[in-house]
Scaffold this active site. Sequence first.
Site, PDB file in Angstrom:
ATOM      1  N   LYS A 194      -5.304 -11.465  -2.431  1.00  0.00           N
ATOM      2  CA  LYS A 194      -4.880 -10.524  -1.386  1.00  0.00           C
ATOM      3  C   LYS A 194      -5.722 -10.772  -0.147  1.00  0.00           C
ATOM      4  CE  LYS A 194      -4.551  -5.572  -0.410  1.00  0.00           C
ATOM      5  NZ  LYS A 194      -4.693  -4.214  -0.959  1.00  0.00           N
ATOM      6  N   LYS A 247      -0.431 -11.913  -1.703  1.00  0.00           N
ATOM      7  CA  LYS A 247      -0.086 -10.874  -0.738  1.00  0.00           C
ATOM      8  C   LYS A 247      -0.886 -11.080   0.534  1.00  0.00           C
ATOM      9  CE  LYS A 247      -0.587  -5.970  -0.070  1.00  0.00           C
ATOM     10  NZ  LYS A 247      -1.303  -4.796  -0.414  1.00  0.00           N
TER      11      LYS A 247
HETATM   12  C1  PBG Z   1      -3.984  -0.459  -1.013  1.00  0.00           C
HETATM   13  C2  PBG Z   1      -2.785  -1.249  -0.678  1.00  0.00           C
HETATM   14  C3  PBG Z   1      -2.401  -1.757   0.571  1.00  0.00           C
HETATM   15  C4  PBG Z   1      -1.168  -2.361   0.389  1.00  0.00           C
HETATM   16  C5  PBG Z   1      -0.848  -2.229  -0.964  1.00  0.00           C
HETATM   17  N1  PBG Z   1      -1.864  -1.564  -1.602  1.00  0.00           N
HETATM   18  C6  PBG Z   1      -3.029  -1.628   1.893  1.00  0.00           C
HETATM   19  C7  PBG Z   1      -4.308  -2.270   2.226  1.00  0.00           C
HETATM   20  O1  PBG Z   1      -4.885  -3.029   1.444  1.00  0.00           O
HETATM   21  O2  PBG Z   1      -4.765  -1.946   3.314  1.00  0.00           O
HETATM   22  C8  PBG Z   1      -0.358  -3.003   1.485  1.00  0.00           C
HETATM   23  C9  PBG Z   1       1.107  -2.912   1.305  1.00  0.00           C
HETATM   24  C10 PBG Z   1       1.915  -3.163   2.516  1.00  0.00           C
HETATM   25  O3  PBG Z   1       1.438  -3.461   3.622  1.00  0.00           O
HETATM   26  O4  PBG Z   1       3.141  -3.064   2.352  1.00  0.00           O
HETATM   27  N2  PBG Z   1      -5.135  -1.183  -1.218  1.00  0.00           N
HETATM   28 ZN    ZN Z   2      -6.977   0.135  -1.163  1.00  0.00          ZN
END
Ligand code: PBG
Ligand code: ZN
Length: 323
Positions: A194, A247
Amino acid sequence: MFQRFRRTRQNKHLSALVRETQLSTNDFIYPLFVTFGEGIKTEVASMPGVFQMSLDEILKECADLKKMGLNSIILFGIPETKDSIGSDSLCDNGIIATAVKAIKKEHPEMFIVTDLCFCEYTDHGHCGIIDHVHETVDNDATLEISAQQALIHARAGVDMIAPSGMMDGIIETLRSALDEGGYPNLPIMAYSTKFSSGYYGPFRDVADSVPSFGDRTTYQMDPANRREAINESIADEMQGADILMVKPALAYLDIVRDVRENTSLPLAVYNVSGEYAMLKHAGNAGLIDYNRVMMETMIGFKRAGADIIISYHAKEVATLLGK
Ligand code: PBG
Ligand code: ZN
């Protein structure tokens, strides 16, 4: 004239026979945002078509999803109160635990994934507990409460847990907490690779999870790093993840391919909020043929090597596939 490539493109049945990648509603997980209260269905300005919904609305939504052939959801909670440790996510009657129980009761065959993190539940908006001396997220303290959160989701009856906080060692911690807690069969989908991404902007509006200080770069990945991206996913595989993930999706299809070639585990992509917003707003402005560009994007994820697509477009895709 010898036509090497055009020969198989003349007939739509032949085109279908030689098509290398297919999309199906079975490939999709649809994100839902559950909020407190009743009768609430608030559209998110930056993401037309995406709503914060109270539980009664979520239950109706699940019925619609089933009719469309969509049987998997990933749940995010927006609690009534936030505090420094995200207490709402650590009790059996918090927003997520309550939602999972209610959905399972009314729609037992719906496959429910829960996002496991703290940023939606903490008043500072970070994905864990803050170490105030170093002004950063305390990795090991966050692992401890993540294990508690996992057991709460498990007790509520969730079908799969997806930790998204990017703490080192999270998969190992959750796997042993679930095994020892009596849930050895509960799968974990790791947000294994991620990136620290500007594409999460609209999500943070929906989930009200913008960090109040600093950013997430000490736990999320540098977009410039390819080798580290592969290592992160493989580390999660070694710790016992059942499904890996890349992601965001669009700007990282090379990484999807890289991870695909370095593991035989199932692989998901998260087609994130900013990616959805870009297509949606371009479509609404009449700048692109929205349906066509969307389906082209989805097939790109599969072609790059993804098995599973987490996407806000899932309902639109299901409608088009059904035609
Ligand atoms: C929480 C989380 C996030 C997303 C999924 N789980 C946000 C982040 O890490 O700031 C992003 C999902 C999206 O942008 O559609 N950690
Ligand atoms: Zn988070």
